[in-house]
Design an enzyme around this catalytic site. Structure first.
Site, mmCIF file in Angstrom:
data_model
loop_
_atom_site.group_PDB
_atom_site.id
_atom_site.type_symbol
_atom_site.label_atom_id
_atom_site.label_comp_id
_atom_site.label_asym_id
_atom_site.label_seq_id
_atom_site.Cartn_x
_atom_site.Cartn_y
_atom_site.Cartn_z
ATOM 1 N N ILE A 51 10.737 -29.291 35.032
ATOM 2 C CA ILE A 51 9.082 -28.863 34.973
ATOM 3 C C ILE A 51 8.968 -27.746 35.653
ATOM 4 O O ILE A 51 9.727 -27.847 37.242
ATOM 5 C CB ILE A 51 8.725 -29.932 36.131
ATOM 6 N N SER A 52 8.134 -26.780 35.357
ATOM 7 C CA SER A 52 8.192 -25.452 35.956
ATOM 8 C C SER A 52 7.713 -25.136 37.122
ATOM 9 O O SER A 52 6.908 -26.251 37.119
ATOM 10 C CB SER A 52 7.564 -24.361 35.189
#
Ligand code: SAH
Length: 205
Positions: A51-52
């Protein structure tokens, strides 16, 4: 998170800041990582994907210049967090994931959290989603070797595309704008680091 990581670092679009306040990021990571969910770093989500970090999510979303009637395509559903942010701002989000377990898990999460304006699909997103095109904006959340032409062709005139382009270790965040005459303009938003975009117009598996 919003004050320290976003407002103080160039995020000013009120719709983006509001969306980042609304979406509970801890639901998009595993239980073991929940207490780290609001830190300014990427986190693992399984299947060697991530997940960024919040700032890059906000920066890419802001660059899309969204308004409430827009239809947006995302390539790389992953945890679903980016799609959830988009869903707070626009009319409808179409999101494609190529890893089946992530696709299933995220589809269930969208149901549970009642994000009803997100449409999911399990396929290679590098060829876009022709049946639902054209899109007002397209966001690619994995790094490819080049800008897939077919994605540009699925933008409306006036449409925006944001994609990390480079080698497999480091990329540049690139924004493509298609003007009202159908001409394409490219701007470089700076360095970034994403997982691989794998597919027909991405890296080979
Ligand atoms: N937007 C996601 C980021 C996940 S990481 C989030 O908010 O969590 C990038 C994701 O892109 C991974 O899940 C990876 O499997 C997916 N991906 C890579 N290549 C793809 C392709 N060609 N089509 C669809 N998804 C792809």
């Amino acid at each position: 998170m919003v004050k320290r990581q976003l407002e103080s670092r160039g995020i000013h679009d009120p719709n983006v800041l509001n969306a980042m306040r609304m979406v509970p990021r801890h639901f998009f990571v595993s239980e073991a990582l929940m207490d780290q969910a609001y830190g300014d770093y990427p986190l693992p989500i399984g299947e060697q994907q991530t997940i960024s970090q919040p700032h890059i999510v906000a920066e890419m979303t802001q660059a899309l210049e969204l308004s409430k009637d827009d239809r947006v395509l995302e390539i790389g559903t992953g945890s679903g967090y980016q799609a959830a942010i988009l869903s707070q701002i626009v009319f409808r989000v179409y999101t494609i994931e190529r890893i089946h377990s992530l696709f299933l898990k995220t589809r269930k999460l969208f149901d549970d959290l009642k994000y009803h304006n997100i449409v999911t699909r399990y396929s290679d997103g590098t060829t876009g989603w022709k049946e639902e095109s054209p899109f007002d904006a397209i966001i690619v959340t994995a790094g490819g070797p080049e800008i897939p032409e077919v994605l540009v062709s699925q933008l409306v005139e006036g449409g925006r595309l944001v994609i990390p382009v480079g080698d497999q270790n480091v990329q540049e965040l690139v924004k493509v704008t298609k003007d009202r005459r159908g001409e394409v303009h490219i701007t470089n938003m700076g360095g970034c680091r994403f997982v691989k975009l794998v597919g027909e117009y991405g890296w080979k598996d």
